[in-house]
Write a protein that holds these residues in place. Structure first.
Motif, short mmCIF file in Angstrom:
data_model
loop_
_atom_site.label_atom_id
_atom_site.label_comp_id
_atom_site.label_asym_id
_atom_site.label_seq_id
_atom_site.Cartn_x
_atom_site.Cartn_y
_atom_site.Cartn_z
N GLN A 5 0.84 -1.17 0.00
CA GLN A 5 0.00 0.00 0.00
C GLN A 5 0.89 1.24 0.00
N VAL A 6 0.41 2.31 -0.60
CA VAL A 6 1.12 3.59 -0.56
C VAL A 6 0.12 4.70 -0.28
N LEU A 7 0.60 5.75 0.33
CA LEU A 7 -0.25 6.90 0.58
C LEU A 7 -0.50 7.66 -0.72
N THR A 8 -1.75 8.03 -0.93
CA THR A 8 -2.09 8.88 -2.07
C THR A 8 -2.15 10.32 -1.59
N CYS A 69 9.34 2.20 11.79
CA CYS A 69 8.03 1.56 11.86
C CYS A 69 7.51 1.50 13.29
N ARG A 70 7.81 2.56 14.04
CA ARG A 70 7.33 2.66 15.43
C ARG A 70 7.33 4.12 15.82
N GLU A 71 6.63 4.42 16.89
CA GLU A 71 6.57 5.81 17.33
C GLU A 71 7.96 6.30 17.72
N SER A 72 8.22 7.55 17.41
CA SER A 72 9.52 8.14 17.74
C SER A 72 9.77 8.16 19.24
N LYS A 73 8.71 8.10 20.03
CA LYS A 73 8.83 8.07 21.48
C LYS A 73 9.64 6.85 21.96
N VAL A 74 9.58 5.75 21.22
CA VAL A 74 10.33 4.55 21.58
C VAL A 74 11.81 4.88 21.69
N ASN A 105 -2.42 -2.86 7.23
CA ASN A 105 -2.26 -4.32 7.07
C ASN A 105 -0.88 -4.78 7.53
N GLY A 106 -0.41 -4.26 8.63
CA GLY A 106 0.87 -4.67 9.20
C GLY A 106 2.09 -4.04 8.55
N GLN A 107 1.90 -3.20 7.54
CA GLN A 107 3.01 -2.54 6.87
C GLN A 107 3.01 -1.05 7.16
N CYS A 108 4.19 -0.51 7.35
CA CYS A 108 4.33 0.93 7.54
C CYS A 108 4.32 1.60 6.17
N VAL A 109 3.37 2.50 5.97
CA VAL A 109 3.26 3.19 4.67
C VAL A 109 3.72 4.64 4.76
N ALA A 128 -4.60 11.86 15.69
CA ALA A 128 -5.90 12.35 15.18
C ALA A 128 -5.88 12.42 13.65
N GLY A 129 -4.74 12.83 13.09
CA GLY A 129 -4.62 12.87 11.64
C GLY A 129 -4.73 11.48 11.03
N ILE A 130 -3.99 10.54 11.60
CA ILE A 130 -4.00 9.16 11.08
C ILE A 130 -5.39 8.54 11.21
N ALA A 131 -6.11 8.86 12.28
CA ALA A 131 -7.45 8.31 12.49
C ALA A 131 -8.41 8.67 11.36
N ALA A 132 -8.14 9.76 10.67
CA ALA A 132 -9.00 10.18 9.55
C ALA A 132 -8.99 9.17 8.41
N LEU A 133 -8.01 8.28 8.37
CA LEU A 133 -7.95 7.27 7.32
C LEU A 133 -8.86 6.09 7.61
N ASN A 134 -9.40 6.03 8.84
CA ASN A 134 -10.29 4.93 9.23
C ASN A 134 -9.68 3.56 8.97
N LEU A 135 -8.46 3.40 9.42
CA LEU A 135 -7.75 2.12 9.19
C LEU A 135 -8.23 1.03 10.13
#
Length: 135
Positions: A5-8, A69-74, A105-109, A128-135
């Protein structure tokens, strides 16, 4: 071959609109950045009143989240817990909370990075931004 998958541009705009809404509803002046899975900048938005340095920090946080592929907080937590040598990791500059990967689907896009307010609030805006994709 595998498919990925890729971001459009439409996806990026959805994320940006939702992240901006979260920031403005809370009266937070921030920079919002969105990158692809390679950490390449797709979107940079500096809200009125955001500090100029945040325009450098937000994309660095996003790139770190995308490449790892993880939060920068890590990474921030690793360093704060004494693993100081991690500061020398190549290609990772934004080791502060506020970078959140976009997982499909388990992949970082890609990832969203935000800078300008408390790091927990930066992460809140990114999510909140990512939630707009309804993943």
């Amino acid at each position: 071959m595998k498919s990925k998958q890729v971001l459009t541009l439409e996806d990026v705009k959805k994320i940006a609109i939702a992240a901006e809404l979260e920031a403005t509803q809370n009266n937070w002046a921030v920079v919002i950045s969105i990158v692809d899975d390679g950490g390449h900048l797709l979107w940079l938005q500096r809200l009125d009143g955001a500090s100029p340095i945040s325009a450098h920090i937000a994309p660095a946080k996003a790139k770190t989240a995308a490449l790892g592929c993880r939060e920068s907080k890590v990474y921030e937590d690793m360093i704060n817990n004494g693993r100081f040598s991690f500061i020398s990791a190549p290609y990772i500059e934004g080791m502060l909370e506020g970078g959140v990967p976009i997982i499909v689907n388990g992949q970082c896009v890609g990832a969203v990075g935000v800078s300008g307010v408390k790091s927990t609030e930066d992460a809140q805006i990114a999510k909140a931004g990512i939630a707009a994709l309804n993943l």
